[in-house]
Design an enzyme around this catalytic site. Structure first.
Site, PDB file in Angstrom:
ATOM      1  CB  SER A  11      -0.879   0.010   1.254  1.00 12.49           C
ATOM      2  OG  SER A  11      -1.355   1.321   1.471  1.00 12.49           O
ATOM      3  CG  HIS A  36      -4.093  -1.497  -1.330  1.00 10.50           C
ATOM      4  ND1 HIS A  36      -5.263  -2.150  -1.654  1.00 10.50           N
ATOM      5  CD2 HIS A  36      -4.391  -0.727  -0.250  1.00 10.50           C
ATOM      6  CE1 HIS A  36      -6.224  -1.792  -0.804  1.00 10.50           C
ATOM      7  NE2 HIS A  36      -5.723  -0.921   0.056  1.00 10.50           N
ATOM      8  CG  ASP A  38      -5.054   2.504   1.264  1.00 13.10           C
ATOM      9  OD1 ASP A  38      -6.035   1.749   1.171  1.00 13.10           O
ATOM     10  OD2 ASP A  38      -3.941   2.136   1.691  1.00 13.10           O
ATOM     11  CG  MET A  40      -8.097   7.322   3.015  1.00 10.85           C
ATOM     12  SD  MET A  40      -7.244   7.269   4.587  1.00 10.85           S
ATOM     13  CE  MET A  40      -6.369   5.700   4.445  1.00 10.85           C
ATOM     14  CG  HIS A  69      -9.390   0.385   0.056  1.00 13.37           C
ATOM     15  ND1 HIS A  69      -8.734   0.100   1.251  1.00 13.37           N
ATOM     16  CD2 HIS A  69     -10.712   0.409   0.358  1.00 13.37           C
ATOM     17  CE1 HIS A  69      -9.634  -0.049   2.217  1.00 13.37           C
ATOM     18  NE2 HIS A  69     -10.831   0.153   1.704  1.00 13.37           N
ATOM     19  CG  MET A  71     -11.142   3.446   2.861  1.00 12.37           C
ATOM     20  SD  MET A  71      -9.518   3.383   3.622  1.00 12.37           S
ATOM     21  CE  MET A  71      -8.483   3.429   2.164  1.00 12.37           C
ATOM     22  CG  MET A 140     -11.495  -2.437   5.979  1.00 12.04           C
ATOM     23  SD  MET A 140     -10.055  -1.870   5.064  1.00 12.04           S
ATOM     24  CE  MET A 140      -9.122  -0.998   6.303  1.00 12.04           C
ATOM     25  CG  ASP A 178      -6.376  -2.727   3.603  1.00  8.25           C
ATOM     26  OD1 ASP A 178      -5.218  -2.431   3.939  1.00  8.25           O
ATOM     27  OD2 ASP A 178      -7.104  -1.988   2.904  1.00  8.25           O
TER      28      ASP A 178
HETATM   29  C1  DX5 Z   1      -6.068   1.704   6.013  1.00  2.25           C
HETATM   30  C2  DX5 Z   1      -5.699   1.335   4.588  1.00  2.25           C
HETATM   31  C3  DX5 Z   1      -4.621   0.317   4.495  1.00  2.25           C
HETATM   32  C4  DX5 Z   1      -3.307   0.773   5.052  1.00  2.25           C
HETATM   33  C5  DX5 Z   1      -2.536  -0.377   5.536  1.00  2.25           C
HETATM   34  O1  DX5 Z   1      -7.164   2.543   6.030  1.00  2.25           O
HETATM   35  O2  DX5 Z   1      -6.820   0.817   3.902  1.00  2.25           O
HETATM   36  O3  DX5 Z   1      -4.458  -0.124   3.155  1.00  2.25           O
HETATM   37  O4  DX5 Z   1      -2.522   1.436   4.137  1.00  2.25           O
HETATM   38  O5  DX5 Z   1      -1.397   0.119   6.142  1.00  2.25           O
HETATM   39  P1  DX5 Z   1      -0.594  -0.691   7.258  1.00  2.25           P
HETATM   40  O6  DX5 Z   1      -0.010  -1.907   6.575  1.00  2.25           O
HETATM   41  O7  DX5 Z   1       0.419   0.277   7.707  1.00  2.25           O
HETATM   42  O8  DX5 Z   1      -1.584  -1.083   8.314  1.00  2.25           O
HETATM   43 ZN    ZN Z   2      -6.516  -0.158   1.850  1.00  2.00          ZN
END
Ligand code: DX5
Ligand code: ZN
Length: 226
Positions: A11, A36, A38, A40, A69, A71, A140, A178
């Protein structure tokens, strides 16, 4: 499940954004299977991160699938943009979709694999009626919003339930885990039946570098085969 069948999806949330392209290349050269990304929005989760421009930039250096992903609230408004910018799979949160069936159809119509993410409080049964629309399930194992949080161990039972549901249906849905993955928690995730390991901090934040981070995870999984 043997080491070769387990995918590692670093990620980039934990990457050094001043050298994102270089870090993505390093992860890819070290054997990452997917990247990956993320996204947000500051509403579904408290944090704000990346948008389509970042996906477009990563696409220029990556030749492995980009796993986006979302969010975000109202993910249906964003699917077209992310698909056009190079996403290979797009995952939305079941908690953010009033009309999940329609949204998954929208992702498939945009020629992407369709993913659904489940927050820690959401039961595996939320997907029981819709599995035929799903290509990827993201379990998650932290509350979404930030990297570097601790793996919630109680989620392994949910992973195992989903694995049983998927195998009963005979489909080849990928089950991602994740959040909080490291060389110890990855063993729990694999044993429970996940096959895609998303890892941010332990890859991009590894003291020995990105390749060492991926190698640690691979070695940990290999120990399960011996
Ligand atoms: C959290 C994300 C994850 C995150 C994981 O909201 O969806 O993908 O990047 O990071 P680590 O491996 O640091 O928990
Ligand atoms: Zn993620």
């Amino acid at each position: 499940m043997t080491n070769k069948l387990i995918k590692i999806a670093p990620s980039i949330l934990s990457a050094d954004f001043t050298q994102l392209g270089e870090e993505v290349k390093q992860a890819q050269d070290a054997g990452a299977d997917w990247i990956h990304i993320d996204v947000m929005d500051g509403q579904f989760v408290p944090n704000i991160t990346m948008g389509p421009l970042v996906v477009e930039a990563v696409k220029k250096v990556a030749n492995i699938p980009l796993d986006v992903h979302l969010m975000t609230v109202q993910p249906e408004r964003l699917i077209g943009r992310f698909a056009a910018c190079g996403a290979d799979s797009i995952t939305v949160h079941v908690e953010a979709c009033t009309h999940l069936h329609r949204v998954l159809g929208q992702i498939k119509s945009a020629d992407c694999r369709a993913g659904v993410a489940l927050n820690p409080h959401t039961s595996a049964t939320a997907l029981g009626e819709i599995l035929d629309m799903v290509d990827i399930i993201n379990v998650m194992t932290v509350n979404p919003g930030f990297g570097g949080q601790a793996f919630i161990r109680a989620m392994t039972a949910k992973i195992a339930s989903l694995r049983a549901m998927v195998d009963r249906g005979g489909s080849n849905i990928d089950i991602e885990v994740d959040g909080g993955i490291n060389s110890e928690t990855i063993l729990l995730a694999v044993a429970a039946g996940a096959n895609v390991m998303i890892a941010g901090t332990c890859v991009f934040g590894h003291a020995g570098g990105i390749a060492a981070g991926i190698q640690d995870l691979r070695q940990a999984i290999a120990s399960l085969d011996s």
